[in-house]
Motif scaffolding. Structure first.
Motif, PDB file in Angstrom:
ATOM      1  N   LYS A 111      79.304  62.978  42.282  1.00  0.00           N
ATOM      2  CA  LYS A 111      77.911  62.720  42.892  1.00  0.00           C
ATOM      3  C   LYS A 111      77.022  63.346  41.825  1.00  0.00           C
ATOM      4  N   LYS A 112      76.955  64.655  41.489  1.00  0.00           N
ATOM      5  CA  LYS A 112      76.083  65.207  40.576  1.00  0.00           C
ATOM      6  C   LYS A 112      75.914  64.230  39.174  1.00  0.00           C
ATOM      7  N   GLY A 113      77.078  63.863  38.842  1.00  0.00           N
ATOM      8  CA  GLY A 113      77.031  62.720  37.531  1.00  0.00           C
ATOM      9  C   GLY A 113      76.186  61.374  37.841  1.00  0.00           C
ATOM     10  N   VAL A 114      76.403  61.026  38.885  1.00  0.00           N
ATOM     11  CA  VAL A 114      75.577  59.973  39.217  1.00  0.00           C
ATOM     12  C   VAL A 114      74.119  60.364  39.284  1.00  0.00           C
ATOM     13  N   TYR A 115      73.669  61.409  39.843  1.00  0.00           N
ATOM     14  CA  TYR A 115      72.213  61.674  39.909  1.00  0.00           C
ATOM     15  C   TYR A 115      72.022  62.066  38.645  1.00  0.00           C
ATOM     16  N   ILE A 116      72.533  62.591  37.740  1.00  0.00           N
ATOM     17  CA  ILE A 116      72.216  62.676  36.391  1.00  0.00           C
ATOM     18  C   ILE A 116      71.987  61.347  35.712  1.00  0.00           C
ATOM     19  N   GLY A 117      72.555  60.265  35.869  1.00  0.00           N
ATOM     20  CA  GLY A 117      72.394  58.967  35.218  1.00  0.00           C
ATOM     21  C   GLY A 117      71.121  58.601  35.803  1.00  0.00           C
ATOM     22  N   ILE A 118      70.922  58.578  37.261  1.00  0.00           N
ATOM     23  CA  ILE A 118      69.599  58.207  37.858  1.00  0.00           C
ATOM     24  C   ILE A 118      68.358  58.852  37.182  1.00  0.00           C
TER      25      ILE A 118
END
Length: 225
Positions: A82-89
């Motif tokens: 989920k942290k990876g997704v937030y970094i992408g956003i």
């Protein structure tokens, strides 16, 4: 020719992702997600023909983000994915803001890039906002679905949860993004062709990424040992 280039891109991009993980660990995956999110949003503006049908670029880079979050889920857990997704956003937001600020500057008489940049980045707000919406939805859904399947399956079935979660969420992202980003630019027929062709291509890419997920898991086990 484009088909061979696509295959070459798959091998190079997924291999570089594993190299990034090998060198930097999970930080390398976060780094990759940020870079891939920006690069994919630049590539997607370009339309090409693959297997006789119209498609956009960016398929492999977008798919590499799904592979990255699946590796994070498999090797480090749901919260890290989920942290990876937030970094992408966050990366997409920074890209959108920075490109629009850049376009507000007035070029001088020796500038040679203004017209090309305006052609490329004038589409950025709509493309990026559409990408941001669908990226957020599809990647969060991918993390959720992958981990749900992981809870119900043994480690021997890693290829099933990888392909099921990636294919479903990729297709949702493709159709949603195409209609949000290009409505009024292309006809409905053209958008359906692009969305369907892109989904077919990304299904093939998702199948190709499975060996790289196993390599990443083996790489992680060897590191732990």
């Amino acid at each position: 020719m484009n088909e061979l280039l696509l295959l070459l891109e798959v091998v190079i991009v997924f291999s570089m992702l594993l190299i990034s993980k090998k060198i930097f660990g999970k930080t390398g995956l976060y780094l990759w997600i940020g870079l891939a999110s920006v690069i994919a949003n630049i590539q997607v503006v370009k339309s090409i023909n693959l297997f006789g049908i119209s498609a956009t670029l960016g398929n492999v880079m977008f798919a590499s983000n799904f592979l990255s979050t699946d590796i994070l889920s498999e090797c480090y857990g749901k919260q890290e994915a989920k942290k990876g997704v937030y970094i992408g956003i966050f990366s997409i937001i920074i890209y959108l803001i920075s490109t629009q600020i850049m376009l507000t500057f007035r070029p001088n008489e020796i500038d040679i890039a203004e017209n090309a940049m305006r052609t490329l980045f004038n589409l950025a707000p709509r493309v990026c906002i559409s990408s941001l919406i669908m990226y957020s939805f599809a990647n969060i859904a991918d993390v959720f679905l992958y981990n749900k399947l992981k809870q119900k399956m043994s480690n021997k079935n890693m290829w099933i949860r990888n392909n099921v979660s990636t294919i479903i969420c990729n297709c949702l992202e493709n159709f949603g993004f195409t209609f949000l980003a290009f409505a009024g630019v292309y006809t409905v027929k053209d958008m359906l062709i692009i969305a369907c062709s892109t989904s077919i291509i990304e299904i093939l890419i998702a199948i190709c990424d499975t060996p790289f997920l196993y390599l990443a898991k083996k790489q992680n086990n060897n590191t732990v040992l």
